[in-house]
Motif scaffolding. Sequence first.
Motif, PDB file in Angstrom:
ATOM      1  N   ARG A  64     -38.213   4.239  46.461  1.00 25.31           N
ATOM      2  CA  ARG A  64     -36.998   4.522  46.251  1.00 25.31           C
ATOM      3  C   ARG A  64     -35.998   4.076  47.101  1.00 25.31           C
ATOM      4  NH1 ARG A  64     -34.079   7.890  42.824  1.00 25.31           N
ATOM      5  NH2 ARG A  64     -36.127   8.899  42.368  1.00 25.31           N
ATOM      6  N   PHE A  65     -35.176   3.166  46.626  1.00 27.19           N
ATOM      7  CA  PHE A  65     -34.140   2.422  47.502  1.00 27.19           C
ATOM      8  C   PHE A  65     -32.701   3.153  47.320  1.00 27.19           C
ATOM      9  CE2 PHE A  65     -37.178  -1.153  46.804  1.00 27.19           C
ATOM     10  CZ  PHE A  65     -37.211  -1.738  47.869  1.00 27.19           C
ATOM     11  N   GLU A  66     -32.163   3.734  48.515  1.00 25.58           N
ATOM     12  CA  GLU A  66     -31.057   4.494  48.741  1.00 25.58           C
ATOM     13  C   GLU A  66     -29.940   3.621  49.045  1.00 25.58           C
ATOM     14  OE1 GLU A  66     -30.363   7.439  47.098  1.00 25.58           O
ATOM     15  OE2 GLU A  66     -32.468   7.922  46.288  1.00 25.58           O
ATOM     16  N   PRO A  67     -28.828   3.362  48.517  1.00 27.58           N
ATOM     17  CA  PRO A  67     -27.633   2.792  49.157  1.00 27.58           C
ATOM     18  C   PRO A  67     -26.872   3.711  49.911  1.00 27.58           C
ATOM     19  CG  PRO A  67     -27.201   2.850  46.667  1.00 27.58           C
ATOM     20  CD  PRO A  67     -28.625   3.519  46.896  1.00 27.58           C
ATOM     21  N   THR A  68     -26.990   3.879  50.987  1.00 30.10           N
ATOM     22  CA  THR A  68     -26.300   5.046  51.731  1.00 30.10           C
ATOM     23  C   THR A  68     -24.831   4.444  52.313  1.00 30.10           C
ATOM     24  OG1 THR A  68     -27.462   4.467  53.781  1.00 30.10           O
ATOM     25  CG2 THR A  68     -28.259   6.188  52.572  1.00 30.10           C
ATOM     26  N   SER A  69     -24.905   3.136  52.235  1.00 31.28           N
ATOM     27  CA  SER A  69     -23.484   2.540  52.270  1.00 31.28           C
ATOM     28  C   SER A  69     -23.100   1.787  51.477  1.00 31.28           C
ATOM     29  CB  SER A  69     -23.691   1.554  53.602  1.00 31.28           C
ATOM     30  OG  SER A  69     -24.043   2.362  54.647  1.00 31.28           O
ATOM     31  N   THR A  70     -21.922   1.283  51.209  1.00 35.77           N
ATOM     32  CA  THR A  70     -21.736   0.534  49.695  1.00 35.77           C
ATOM     33  C   THR A  70     -21.733  -0.810  50.052  1.00 35.77           C
ATOM     34  OG1 THR A  70     -19.551   0.413  48.176  1.00 35.77           O
ATOM     35  CG2 THR A  70     -19.061   0.395  50.578  1.00 35.77           C
ATOM     36  N   GLY A  71     -21.885  -1.547  48.937  1.00 36.42           N
ATOM     37  CA  GLY A  71     -21.899  -3.148  48.735  1.00 36.42           C
ATOM     38  C   GLY A  71     -23.405  -3.583  49.063  1.00 36.42           C
ATOM     39  N   HIS A  72     -24.450  -2.756  48.695  1.00 37.95           N
ATOM     40  CA  HIS A  72     -25.815  -3.219  48.612  1.00 37.95           C
ATOM     41  C   HIS A  72     -26.383  -2.993  47.281  1.00 37.95           C
ATOM     42  CE1 HIS A  72     -25.478  -3.168  52.959  1.00 37.95           C
ATOM     43  NE2 HIS A  72     -25.089  -1.891  53.003  1.00 37.95           N
ATOM     44  N   LEU A  90     -25.940  -3.143  41.941  1.00 38.49           N
ATOM     45  CA  LEU A  90     -24.808  -2.576  42.937  1.00 38.49           C
ATOM     46  C   LEU A  90     -24.640  -1.402  43.286  1.00 38.49           C
ATOM     47  CD1 LEU A  90     -23.310  -4.006  45.530  1.00 38.49           C
ATOM     48  CD2 LEU A  90     -21.117  -4.109  43.816  1.00 38.49           C
ATOM     49  N   ASP A  91     -24.904  -0.723  44.425  1.00 39.75           N
ATOM     50  CA  ASP A  91     -24.549   0.628  44.925  1.00 39.75           C
ATOM     51  C   ASP A  91     -25.187   1.693  44.171  1.00 39.75           C
ATOM     52  OD1 ASP A  91     -22.969  -0.395  46.914  1.00 39.75           O
ATOM     53  OD2 ASP A  91     -21.050  -0.222  45.664  1.00 39.75           O
ATOM     54  N   LEU A  92     -26.332   1.406  43.257  1.00 37.93           N
ATOM     55  CA  LEU A  92     -27.249   2.437  42.559  1.00 37.93           C
ATOM     56  C   LEU A  92     -28.519   2.613  43.174  1.00 37.93           C
ATOM     57  CD1 LEU A  92     -25.925   1.635  38.782  1.00 37.93           C
ATOM     58  CD2 LEU A  92     -25.132   3.339  40.401  1.00 37.93           C
ATOM     59  N   PRO A  93     -28.915   3.854  43.258  1.00 35.26           N
ATOM     60  CA  PRO A  93     -30.419   4.137  43.762  1.00 35.26           C
ATOM     61  C   PRO A  93     -31.280   3.335  42.770  1.00 35.26           C
ATOM     62  CG  PRO A  93     -29.201   6.175  43.476  1.00 35.26           C
ATOM     63  CD  PRO A  93     -28.122   4.987  43.022  1.00 35.26           C
ATOM     64  N   PHE A  94     -32.542   2.812  43.401  1.00 35.02           N
ATOM     65  CA  PHE A  94     -33.339   2.063  42.500  1.00 35.02           C
ATOM     66  C   PHE A  94     -34.758   2.312  42.709  1.00 35.02           C
ATOM     67  CE2 PHE A  94     -35.843  -1.814  42.080  1.00 35.02           C
ATOM     68  CZ  PHE A  94     -35.681  -2.089  40.524  1.00 35.02           C
ATOM     69  N   VAL A  95     -35.479   2.278  41.687  1.00 37.99           N
ATOM     70  CA  VAL A  95     -37.009   2.987  42.205  1.00 37.99           C
ATOM     71  C   VAL A  95     -38.000   2.022  41.359  1.00 37.99           C
ATOM     72  CG1 VAL A  95     -38.953   4.590  41.590  1.00 37.99           C
ATOM     73  CG2 VAL A  95     -36.669   5.368  41.957  1.00 37.99           C
ATOM     74  N   VAL A  96     -38.909   1.458  42.191  1.00 40.68           N
ATOM     75  CA  VAL A  96     -40.192   0.426  42.037  1.00 40.68           C
ATOM     76  C   VAL A  96     -41.143   1.084  42.074  1.00 40.68           C
ATOM     77  CG1 VAL A  96     -39.887  -0.777  44.214  1.00 40.68           C
ATOM     78  CG2 VAL A  96     -40.719  -2.050  41.956  1.00 40.68           C
ATOM     79  N   THR A  97     -42.091   1.044  41.094  1.00 37.57           N
ATOM     80  CA  THR A  97     -43.411   1.399  41.090  1.00 37.57           C
ATOM     81  C   THR A  97     -44.389   0.091  41.618  1.00 37.57           C
ATOM     82  OG1 THR A  97     -43.123   3.100  39.539  1.00 37.57           O
ATOM     83  CG2 THR A  97     -45.483   2.513  39.865  1.00 37.57           C
ATOM     84  N   LEU A  98     -45.159   0.406  42.420  1.00 41.52           N
ATOM     85  CA  LEU A  98     -45.822  -0.420  43.155  1.00 41.52           C
ATOM     86  C   LEU A  98     -47.297  -0.588  42.333  1.00 41.52           C
ATOM     87  CD1 LEU A  98     -45.068   0.337  46.639  1.00 41.52           C
ATOM     88  CD2 LEU A  98     -44.135  -1.643  45.365  1.00 41.52           C
ATOM     89  N   ALA A  99     -47.399  -1.641  41.262  1.00 43.84           N
ATOM     90  CA  ALA A  99     -48.462  -1.545  40.435  1.00 43.84           C
ATOM     91  C   ALA A  99     -49.826  -2.298  40.717  1.00 43.84           C
ATOM     92  CB  ALA A  99     -48.122  -1.896  38.931  1.00 43.84           C
ATOM     93  N   ARG A 100     -49.545  -3.390  41.822  1.00 41.07           N
ATOM     94  CA  ARG A 100     -50.279  -4.013  42.324  1.00 41.07           C
ATOM     95  C   ARG A 100     -50.756  -4.209  43.729  1.00 41.07           C
ATOM     96  NH1 ARG A 100     -52.607  -5.532  37.431  1.00 41.07           N
ATOM     97  NH2 ARG A 100     -51.106  -6.611  35.944  1.00 41.07           N
ATOM     98  N   PRO A 101     -51.613  -4.551  44.246  1.00 40.69           N
ATOM     99  CA  PRO A 101     -51.924  -4.642  45.669  1.00 40.69           C
ATOM    100  C   PRO A 101     -51.143  -6.157  46.019  1.00 40.69           C
ATOM    101  CG  PRO A 101     -53.964  -5.122  44.737  1.00 40.69           C
ATOM    102  CD  PRO A 101     -52.982  -4.755  43.685  1.00 40.69           C
ATOM    103  N   GLY A 102     -50.669  -5.906  47.679  1.00 32.74           N
ATOM    104  CA  GLY A 102     -50.267  -7.177  48.131  1.00 32.74           C
ATOM    105  C   GLY A 102     -48.930  -6.975  48.727  1.00 32.74           C
ATOM    106  N   LEU A 103     -48.213  -8.044  49.157  1.00 36.66           N
ATOM    107  CA  LEU A 103     -46.966  -8.126  49.619  1.00 36.66           C
ATOM    108  C   LEU A 103     -45.573  -8.055  48.889  1.00 36.66           C
ATOM    109  CD1 LEU A 103     -47.864 -10.083  52.984  1.00 36.66           C
ATOM    110  CD2 LEU A 103     -47.885  -7.716  52.683  1.00 36.66           C
ATOM    111  N   TYR A 104     -44.860  -7.329  49.022  1.00 39.71           N
ATOM    112  CA  TYR A 104     -43.574  -7.257  48.372  1.00 39.71           C
ATOM    113  C   TYR A 104     -42.503  -7.695  49.290  1.00 39.71           C
ATOM    114  CZ  TYR A 104     -46.259  -4.803  44.353  1.00 39.71           C
ATOM    115  OH  TYR A 104     -47.177  -4.718  43.513  1.00 39.71           O
ATOM    116  N   PHE A 105     -41.823  -8.761  49.086  1.00 39.70           N
ATOM    117  CA  PHE A 105     -40.872  -9.205  50.177  1.00 39.70           C
ATOM    118  C   PHE A 105     -39.514  -9.103  49.421  1.00 39.70           C
ATOM    119  CE2 PHE A 105     -38.312 -12.869  52.171  1.00 39.70           C
ATOM    120  CZ  PHE A 105     -37.930 -12.117  53.091  1.00 39.70           C
ATOM    121  N   TYR A 106     -38.547  -8.312  49.985  1.00 39.89           N
ATOM    122  CA  TYR A 106     -37.052  -8.189  49.299  1.00 39.89           C
ATOM    123  C   TYR A 106     -36.038  -8.259  50.562  1.00 39.89           C
ATOM    124  CZ  TYR A 106     -37.634  -3.790  51.257  1.00 39.89           C
ATOM    125  OH  TYR A 106     -38.094  -2.663  52.226  1.00 39.89           O
ATOM    126  N   ASN A 107     -34.952  -8.528  49.901  1.00 38.42           N
ATOM    127  CA  ASN A 107     -33.891  -8.554  50.373  1.00 38.42           C
ATOM    128  C   ASN A 107     -32.336  -7.949  49.693  1.00 38.42           C
ATOM    129  OD1 ASN A 107     -33.244 -10.589  48.681  1.00 38.42           O
ATOM    130  ND2 ASN A 107     -31.523 -11.539  49.634  1.00 38.42           N
TER     131      ASN A 107
END
Length: 157
Positions: A64-72, A90-107
């Motif tokens: 769960r990605f939580e935007p605790t500051s605005t602009g993200h 923008l500025d909304l919580p977001f949930v991703v389910t990790l369905a596959r093994p491996g690396l998930y790179f994000y920004n």
Amino acid sequence: MTAHKFRFTCLHHSLLGGLLALCSLFAAPAWSAEHVVRMLNAGASGSMVFEPAFVHAQVGDTVRFEPTSTGHFVRSLAVPEGATPWLSELDLPFVVTLARPGLYFYNCPPHLMMAMVGLIQVGEAVNRSSATQVMKSTKGRIYSHAERIDSLLALVN
């Protein structure tokens, strides 16, 4: 033991085993974990960061990605083969389910140049080579704190 008592005992064990198997099907989602990653303007490791920047998870876990500051917001840049890339709002919580093994790179796209990046390792790093390539090429678009990429890669096991 009489034949009647033996049949009752076998039936009892059979029903109990079936009930336990059925319960385990419904309880499986309870075994997955939820990891919370905060999107911050300032954190323990500097400005424009995800905390934590590295998450070690298992298949079926959620982040769960939580935007605790605005602009993200958050966008995946590399995911394992068969996994669905993501892009949040923008500025909304977001949930991703990790369905596959491996690396998930994000920004965080508006703050990539400030190295607002993160990495999730789900089980074994089966896509290590391709994710590393994406991460190294991303360093060229970062103007400050590019060492965060190397720090994240050093945490992969």
